[in-house]
Motif scaffolding. Structure first.
Motif, PDB file in Angstrom:
ATOM      1  N   TYR A   1      35.255  21.453   3.277  1.00 34.55           N
ATOM      2  CA  TYR A   1      36.626  21.057   3.596  1.00 34.55           C
ATOM      3  C   TYR A   1      37.515  22.285   3.767  1.00 34.55           C
ATOM      4  CZ  TYR A   1      41.197  18.844   3.243  1.00 34.55           C
ATOM      5  OH  TYR A   1      42.487  18.432   3.485  1.00 34.55           O
ATOM      6  N   ALA A   2      37.305  23.294   2.942  1.00 32.62           N
ATOM      7  CA  ALA A   2      38.094  24.532   3.063  1.00 32.62           C
ATOM      8  C   ALA A   2      37.834  25.190   4.415  1.00 32.62           C
ATOM      9  CB  ALA A   2      37.753  25.494   1.935  1.00 32.62           C
ATOM     10  N   TYR A   3      36.570  25.198   4.868  1.00 30.14           N
ATOM     11  CA  TYR A   3      36.273  25.765   6.187  1.00 30.14           C
ATOM     12  C   TYR A   3      36.930  24.921   7.279  1.00 30.14           C
ATOM     13  CZ  TYR A   3      34.087  27.087  10.486  1.00 30.14           C
ATOM     14  OH  TYR A   3      33.906  27.476  11.781  1.00 30.14           O
ATOM     15  N   PHE A   4      36.885  23.603   7.134  1.00 34.15           N
ATOM     16  CA  PHE A   4      37.499  22.696   8.096  1.00 34.15           C
ATOM     17  C   PHE A   4      38.979  23.003   8.275  1.00 34.15           C
ATOM     18  CE2 PHE A   4      39.911  18.747   8.767  1.00 34.15           C
ATOM     19  CZ  PHE A   4      39.358  18.289   9.950  1.00 34.15           C
ATOM     20  N   MET A   5      39.635  23.441   7.203  1.00 33.62           N
ATOM     21  CA  MET A   5      41.069  23.718   7.241  1.00 33.62           C
ATOM     22  C   MET A   5      41.399  25.134   7.721  1.00 33.62           C
ATOM     23  SD  MET A   5      42.494  20.947   6.479  1.00 33.62           S
ATOM     24  CE  MET A   5      44.166  21.528   6.290  1.00 33.62           C
ATOM     25  N   THR A   6      40.401  25.981   7.967  1.00 29.80           N
ATOM     26  CA  THR A   6      40.676  27.341   8.430  1.00 29.80           C
ATOM     27  C   THR A   6      41.166  27.331   9.864  1.00 29.80           C
ATOM     28  OG1 THR A   6      38.409  27.712   9.188  1.00 29.80           O
ATOM     29  CG2 THR A   6      38.934  28.356   6.909  1.00 29.80           C
ATOM     30  N   ASP A   7      41.890  28.363  10.241  1.00 33.87           N
ATOM     31  CA  ASP A   7      42.399  28.490  11.606  1.00 33.87           C
ATOM     32  C   ASP A   7      41.258  28.529  12.617  1.00 33.87           C
ATOM     33  OD1 ASP A   7      44.984  28.518  10.662  1.00 33.87           O
ATOM     34  OD2 ASP A   7      45.131  30.702  10.640  1.00 33.87           O
ATOM     35  N   GLU A   8      40.166  29.182  12.246  1.00 37.35           N
ATOM     36  CA  GLU A   8      39.012  29.299  13.143  1.00 37.35           C
ATOM     37  C   GLU A   8      38.439  27.924  13.482  1.00 37.35           C
ATOM     38  OE1 GLU A   8      34.459  31.029  12.903  1.00 37.35           O
ATOM     39  OE2 GLU A   8      35.949  31.739  11.476  1.00 37.35           O
ATOM     40  N   ALA A   9      38.279  27.074  12.474  1.00 41.40           N
ATOM     41  CA  ALA A   9      37.719  25.744  12.700  1.00 41.40           C
ATOM     42  C   ALA A   9      38.689  24.869  13.493  1.00 41.40           C
ATOM     43  CB  ALA A   9      37.377  25.086  11.376  1.00 41.40           C
ATOM     44  N   ILE A  10      39.973  24.966  13.205  1.00 44.54           N
ATOM     45  CA  ILE A  10      40.981  24.189  13.932  1.00 44.54           C
ATOM     46  C   ILE A  10      40.988  24.596  15.401  1.00 44.54           C
ATOM     47  CG2 ILE A  10      43.466  23.791  14.181  1.00 44.54           C
ATOM     48  CD1 ILE A  10      43.613  24.032  11.080  1.00 44.54           C
ATOM     49  N   LEU A  11      40.912  25.893  15.673  1.00 41.33           N
ATOM     50  CA  LEU A  11      40.878  26.392  17.038  1.00 41.33           C
ATOM     51  C   LEU A  11      39.633  25.884  17.761  1.00 41.33           C
ATOM     52  CD1 LEU A  11      42.118  28.201  19.213  1.00 41.33           C
ATOM     53  CD2 LEU A  11      40.843  30.105  18.244  1.00 41.33           C
ATOM     54  N   ALA A  12      38.490  25.899  17.094  1.00 36.29           N
ATOM     55  CA  ALA A  12      37.241  25.423  17.706  1.00 36.29           C
ATOM     56  C   ALA A  12      37.340  23.934  18.043  1.00 36.29           C
ATOM     57  CB  ALA A  12      36.063  25.677  16.777  1.00 36.29           C
ATOM     58  N   ARG A  13      37.907  23.112  17.148  1.00 39.83           N
ATOM     59  CA  ARG A  13      38.061  21.676  17.422  1.00 39.83           C
ATOM     60  C   ARG A  13      39.000  21.460  18.599  1.00 39.83           C
ATOM     61  NH1 ARG A  13      38.375  21.546  11.937  1.00 39.83           N
ATOM     62  NH2 ARG A  13      40.601  21.117  11.877  1.00 39.83           N
ATOM     63  N   ASN A  14      40.102  22.206  18.660  1.00 36.79           N
ATOM     64  CA  ASN A  14      41.046  22.060  19.763  1.00 36.79           C
ATOM     65  C   ASN A  14      40.416  22.458  21.086  1.00 36.79           C
ATOM     66  OD1 ASN A  14      43.019  21.113  18.062  1.00 36.79           O
ATOM     67  ND2 ASN A  14      44.012  23.097  17.810  1.00 36.79           N
ATOM     68  N   GLN A  15      39.609  23.515  21.092  1.00 38.15           N
ATOM     69  CA  GLN A  15      38.925  23.925  22.318  1.00 38.15           C
ATOM     70  C   GLN A  15      37.917  22.871  22.754  1.00 38.15           C
ATOM     71  OE1 GLN A  15      37.345  27.762  21.287  1.00 38.15           O
ATOM     72  NE2 GLN A  15      39.185  28.849  21.954  1.00 38.15           N
ATOM     73  N   CYS A  16      37.242  22.273  21.803  1.00 32.41           N
ATOM     74  CA  CYS A  16      36.276  21.227  22.108  1.00 32.41           C
ATOM     75  C   CYS A  16      36.986  20.022  22.734  1.00 32.41           C
ATOM     76  CB  CYS A  16      35.539  20.815  20.843  1.00 32.41           C
ATOM     77  SG  CYS A  16      34.232  19.616  21.117  1.00 32.41           S
ATOM     78  N   LEU A  17      38.130  19.626  22.163  1.00 31.93           N
ATOM     79  CA  LEU A  17      38.896  18.507  22.701  1.00 31.93           C
ATOM     80  C   LEU A  17      39.431  18.824  24.095  1.00 31.93           C
ATOM     81  CD1 LEU A  17      40.895  17.367  19.547  1.00 31.93           C
ATOM     82  CD2 LEU A  17      39.041  16.140  20.680  1.00 31.93           C
ATOM     83  N   ALA A  18      39.919  20.048  24.286  1.00 29.07           N
ATOM     84  CA  ALA A  18      40.442  20.443  25.596  1.00 29.07           C
ATOM     85  C   ALA A  18      39.322  20.444  26.626  1.00 29.07           C
ATOM     86  CB  ALA A  18      41.085  21.823  25.518  1.00 29.07           C
ATOM     87  N   GLY A  19      38.150  20.912  26.256  1.00 29.87           N
ATOM     88  CA  GLY A  19      37.004  20.910  27.169  1.00 29.87           C
ATOM     89  C   GLY A  19      36.603  19.503  27.567  1.00 29.87           C
ATOM     90  N   ALA A  20      36.648  18.579  26.629  1.00 29.50           N
ATOM     91  CA  ALA A  20      36.310  17.182  26.933  1.00 29.50           C
ATOM     92  C   ALA A  20      37.332  16.587  27.892  1.00 29.50           C
ATOM     93  CB  ALA A  20      36.245  16.366  25.648  1.00 29.50           C
ATOM     94  N   ARG A  21      38.621  16.894  27.680  1.00 27.12           N
ATOM     95  CA  ARG A  21      39.657  16.392  28.594  1.00 27.12           C
ATOM     96  C   ARG A  21      39.482  16.975  29.993  1.00 27.12           C
ATOM     97  NH1 ARG A  21      43.756  18.206  25.169  1.00 27.12           N
ATOM     98  NH2 ARG A  21      43.449  17.061  23.281  1.00 27.12           N
ATOM     99  N   ASN A  22      39.156  18.281  30.082  1.00 30.89           N
ATOM    100  CA  ASN A  22      38.954  18.908  31.382  1.00 30.89           C
ATOM    101  C   ASN A  22      37.763  18.304  32.111  1.00 30.89           C
ATOM    102  OD1 ASN A  22      41.126  20.560  30.960  1.00 30.89           O
ATOM    103  ND2 ASN A  22      39.915  22.293  30.234  1.00 30.89           N
ATOM    104  N   ARG A  23      36.678  18.037  31.393  1.00 32.53           N
ATOM    105  CA  ARG A  23      35.499  17.415  32.016  1.00 32.53           C
ATOM    106  C   ARG A  23      35.839  16.025  32.518  1.00 32.53           C
ATOM    107  NH1 ARG A  23      33.146  19.963  27.734  1.00 32.53           N
ATOM    108  NH2 ARG A  23      33.058  18.087  26.457  1.00 32.53           N
TER     109      ARG A  23
END
Length: 143
Positions: A94-116
């Motif tokens: 959960y602590a890793y999930f809350m890190t900036d790195e993990a949040i950025l990765a989730r946002n990039q994944c969501l943006a990639g899905a929207r672009n596709r």
């Protein structure tokens, strides 16, 4: 804390060695979550299991104090969340999930899905482009 204070927290039981146990019931059967050094750790284990079970009224700490935890748990099936609670890796994951790195990765994944979705010409919330045709089931028109 004294033994009488364990009644403050649901799902927490005192152990003879001074530690605290946590358990939750699933389908009317007790599920042992583990033994913890403090009553607060045991209460958190109980809350995390109930959060996954969507028993929000049974929590010791209100769910609205931790909305990101609901999002974190939605990524895993119930058995995985319980396993993380039991083996002590839940807090670390959960602590890793809350890190900036993990949040950025989730946002990039969501943006990639929207672009596709946009580049493939899909429309609508579910991405379905074909028209829904009603069907008959037991001589009743559905849809």
């Amino acid at each position: 804390m004294e033994e009488g204070q364990a009644q403050i927290f649901r799902g927490v039981v005192p152990k003879k060695n001074g530690n605290w146990g946590a358990q939750v019931s699933v389908n009317r059967k007790p599920l042992w979550l583990g033994t913890y050094e403090t009553v607060v750790e045991a209460a958190n284990a109980y809350d995390r299991a109930n959060l996954k079970l969507r028993r929000l009224s049974a929590l010791n700490i209100p769910w609205y104090d931790r909305p990101q935890e609901i999002e974190f748990q939605s990524m895993y099936p119930f058995a995985t969340v319980i396993s993380m609670i039991k083996n002590g890796t839940y807090t670390q994951n959960y602590a890793y999930f809350m890190t900036d790195e993990a949040i950025l990765a989730r946002n990039q994944c969501l943006a990639g899905a929207r672009n596709r979705q946009q580049s493939s010409g899909e429309t609508g919330i579910s991405g379905v482009t074909e028209v829904h045709n009603p069907v008959k089931l037991f001589s009743v028109r559905i849809g």
